[in-house]
Design a protein around this motif. Structure first.
Motif, PDB file in Angstrom:
ATOM      1  N   THR A   1      -0.283   0.270  -4.545  1.00 26.80           N
ATOM      2  CA  THR A   1      -0.720   1.669  -4.526  1.00 26.80           C
ATOM      3  C   THR A   1       0.202   2.526  -3.676  1.00 26.80           C
ATOM      4  O   THR A   1       0.538   3.665  -4.051  1.00 26.80           O
ATOM      5  CB  THR A   1      -2.158   1.761  -4.009  1.00 26.80           C
ATOM      6  N   ALA A   2       0.622   1.998  -2.531  1.00 27.77           N
ATOM      7  CA  ALA A   2       1.537   2.757  -1.672  1.00 27.77           C
ATOM      8  C   ALA A   2       2.875   3.005  -2.356  1.00 27.77           C
ATOM      9  O   ALA A   2       3.441   4.106  -2.280  1.00 27.77           O
ATOM     10  CB  ALA A   2       1.744   2.011  -0.361  1.00 27.77           C
TER      11      ALA A   2
ATOM     12  N   ALA B   1      -2.566  -6.426   1.726  1.00 24.87           N
ATOM     13  CA  ALA B   1      -3.192  -6.721   0.443  1.00 24.87           C
ATOM     14  C   ALA B   1      -2.269  -6.275  -0.682  1.00 24.87           C
ATOM     15  O   ALA B   1      -1.663  -5.204  -0.611  1.00 24.87           O
ATOM     16  CB  ALA B   1      -4.535  -6.009   0.344  1.00 24.87           C
ATOM     17  N   PRO B   2      -2.116  -7.075  -1.734  1.00 27.23           N
ATOM     18  CA  PRO B   2      -1.229  -6.680  -2.834  1.00 27.23           C
ATOM     19  C   PRO B   2      -1.616  -5.345  -3.458  1.00 27.23           C
ATOM     20  O   PRO B   2      -0.753  -4.542  -3.817  1.00 27.23           O
ATOM     21  CB  PRO B   2      -1.358  -7.837  -3.822  1.00 27.23           C
ATOM     22  N   THR B   3      -2.926  -5.075  -3.601  1.00 23.56           N
ATOM     23  CA  THR B   3      -3.350  -3.818  -4.213  1.00 23.56           C
ATOM     24  C   THR B   3      -2.932  -2.627  -3.366  1.00 23.56           C
ATOM     25  O   THR B   3      -2.442  -1.613  -3.893  1.00 23.56           O
ATOM     26  CB  THR B   3      -4.872  -3.822  -4.410  1.00 23.56           C
TER      27      THR B   3
ATOM     28  N   ALA C   1       5.322 -15.676   0.850  1.00 17.64           N
ATOM     29  CA  ALA C   1       4.369 -14.923   0.034  1.00 17.64           C
ATOM     30  C   ALA C   1       2.947 -15.057   0.588  1.00 17.64           C
ATOM     31  O   ALA C   1       2.173 -14.095   0.578  1.00 17.64           O
ATOM     32  CB  ALA C   1       4.423 -15.406  -1.414  1.00 17.64           C
ATOM     33  N   THR C   2       2.616 -16.237   1.087  1.00 23.00           N
ATOM     34  CA  THR C   2       1.288 -16.424   1.680  1.00 23.00           C
ATOM     35  C   THR C   2       1.108 -15.551   2.910  1.00 23.00           C
ATOM     36  O   THR C   2       0.056 -14.918   3.102  1.00 23.00           O
ATOM     37  CB  THR C   2       1.082 -17.895   2.038  1.00 23.00           C
ATOM     38  N   LEU C   3       2.140 -15.498   3.760  1.00 24.60           N
ATOM     39  CA  LEU C   3       2.038 -14.675   4.962  1.00 24.60           C
ATOM     40  C   LEU C   3       1.963 -13.193   4.639  1.00 24.60           C
ATOM     41  O   LEU C   3       1.183 -12.450   5.244  1.00 24.60           O
ATOM     42  CB  LEU C   3       3.246 -14.957   5.868  1.00 24.60           C
ATOM     43  N   VAL C   4       2.783 -12.737   3.671  1.00 22.63           N
ATOM     44  CA  VAL C   4       2.747 -11.321   3.304  1.00 22.63           C
ATOM     45  C   VAL C   4       1.392 -10.962   2.703  1.00 22.63           C
ATOM     46  O   VAL C   4       0.833  -9.899   2.987  1.00 22.63           O
ATOM     47  CB  VAL C   4       3.886 -11.007   2.322  1.00 22.63           C
ATOM     48  N   GLY C   5       0.846 -11.852   1.854  1.00 19.26           N
ATOM     49  CA  GLY C   5      -0.466 -11.587   1.284  1.00 19.26           C
ATOM     50  C   GLY C   5      -1.573 -11.545   2.321  1.00 19.26           C
ATOM     51  O   GLY C   5      -2.555 -10.826   2.157  1.00 19.26           O
TER      52      GLY C   5
END
Length: 374
Positions: free
Chosen positions: A26-27, A20-22, A12-16
């Motif tokens: 949105t996508a 960006a979560p936002t 989760a840290t690497l993906v973040g």
């Protein structure tokens, strides 16, 4: 490294850090809104890309497509977490190592079957494809069960040496010692009459010395057999392997969820279009005035040429009744006849400019009305 908790947290840290979560949310909302609009207007045989929807339009439509999936997912998630915590506290102490291994094997078997069914449905139509979102949810659920079964198997293997009691050796029976034979008591001699004059007794002969009886020597106690040492614990896997494994699991689960949400969005778009058609007679009537003849036809559509007095030219020469407006987007009007049917119905896309004017009135109703006048 704790593979059960460190792997997902590190992933989760690497993906973040990468996305960006936002932006990711949105996508996804844009994607679901696009397919909702596509299948809604495809029911009227209109391609949604002609209407020039904006990002805000797609985001608004995605809420209609994701409202039910998000509600159901959140409810099932809360129920699952609470149920898991309750089962772990109540049933965990009652399950022995054998029961835990059997439960893990059952989870692995169920996950394998669901995963195979979901993967099979990605290449051809199966019985899972006939039920909405069943095939993608089978894939996501199966992969999640396999990952959880794998995690339980590792925990069971780690707890096995500590849970198994040490082997209790039964003491070997001591060799039986045979009791030494006891000397028999001499038989009583018969009584004899005493002589008057006892003769001098001869000198007693020397008796042979008695040897002590030999006792069996006790056998040495056998030494206990050496207990084999427990196998050394396997070394922890490298961090990159743990992260890669959880990344694959997360990807497969998310692909199944996106697949299911996409199918549901398409279904919602089609269902919304069917409901709109069912309520056409109760929708506000739309009258189109145009400077030029548009040639709009369809079931229930009437064209009226506005009469022009001498010296008084009408601003709009043609009037079209029997239409209903679906929406206006990107300087386009989308209209359908009030008697639209999937078999022979047509949809009309008009440009929004000064040569066209719209008027709205009460619903037309099933009864035909007299010819209007301009």
């Amino acid at each position: 490294m704790n593979e059960g908790t460190g792997g997902p947290g590190r992933l989760a840290t690497l993906v973040g850090a990468v996305a960006a979560p936002t932006s990711l949310v949105t996508a996804l909302l844009y994607y679901f809104g696009y397919w909702h609009a596509y299948w809604f207007f495809a029911y009227f045989r209109v391609h949604s890309t002609l209407l020039g929807f904006s990002t805000a339009d797609y985001l608004m439509r995605s809420l209609d497509a994701l409202w039910v999936p998000l509600t159901v997912t959140a409810t099932l998630g809360v129920a699952g977490f609470w149920g898991y915590d309750l089962a772990r506290r109540r049933l965990g102490p009652l399950l022995g190592p054998v029961a835990r291994r059997r439960a893990t094997a059952a989870l692995a078997a169920a996950g394998f079957l669901l995963t195979v069914g979901g993967l099979w449905s990605t290449f051809q139509v199966t019985f899972l494809s006939r039920v909405l979102t069943l095939a993608p949810l089978s894939l996501s659920t199966g992969v999640a069960l396999l990952a959880y079964a794998r995690l339980l198997a590792r925990r069971n293997a780690a707890d096995a040496p500590a849970a198994e009691p040490e082997a209790i050796r039964e003491p070997e029976p001591e060799p039986e010692q045979t009791p030494a034979p006891q000397a028999e008591a001499p038989a009583p001699e018969p009584a004899t009459e005493p002589e008057a004059v006892p003769a001098p007794a001869p000198a007693p002969a020397s008796e042979p010395e008695t040897q002590p009886e030999a006792r069996p020597e006790p056998r040495p106690e056998p030494e206990p057999a050496p207990v084999p040492d427990a196998p050394p614990p396997s070394p922890p896997r490298p961090e990159w392997a743990v992260i890669a494994e959880w990344a694959v699991v997360f990807t497969l689960v998310m692909l199944g969820i996106v697949w299911a949400a996409n199918d549901y969005a398409a279904s919602v778009g089609t269902v919304r279009a069917q409901r709109f058609v069912a309520g056409l007679e109760r929708s506000p009537a739309t009258v189109v005035f145009s400077e030029h003849r548009l040639g709009i036809g369809g079931p229930g559509v009437r064209e009226t040429r506005c009469a022009q007095d001498k010296g008084d030219k009408a601003a709009y020469a043609y009037r079209y009744d029997g239409l209903v407006l679906i929406l206006q987007s990107g300087d386009q009007y989308v209209l359908v006849p009030t008697r639209w049917t999937p078999a022979d119905g047509v949809a009309v896309v008009l440009p929004r400019n000064d040569s066209v004017r719209l008027e709205f009135g009460p619903p037309p109703g099933p009864a035909p009305k007299p010819l209007p006048s301009c």
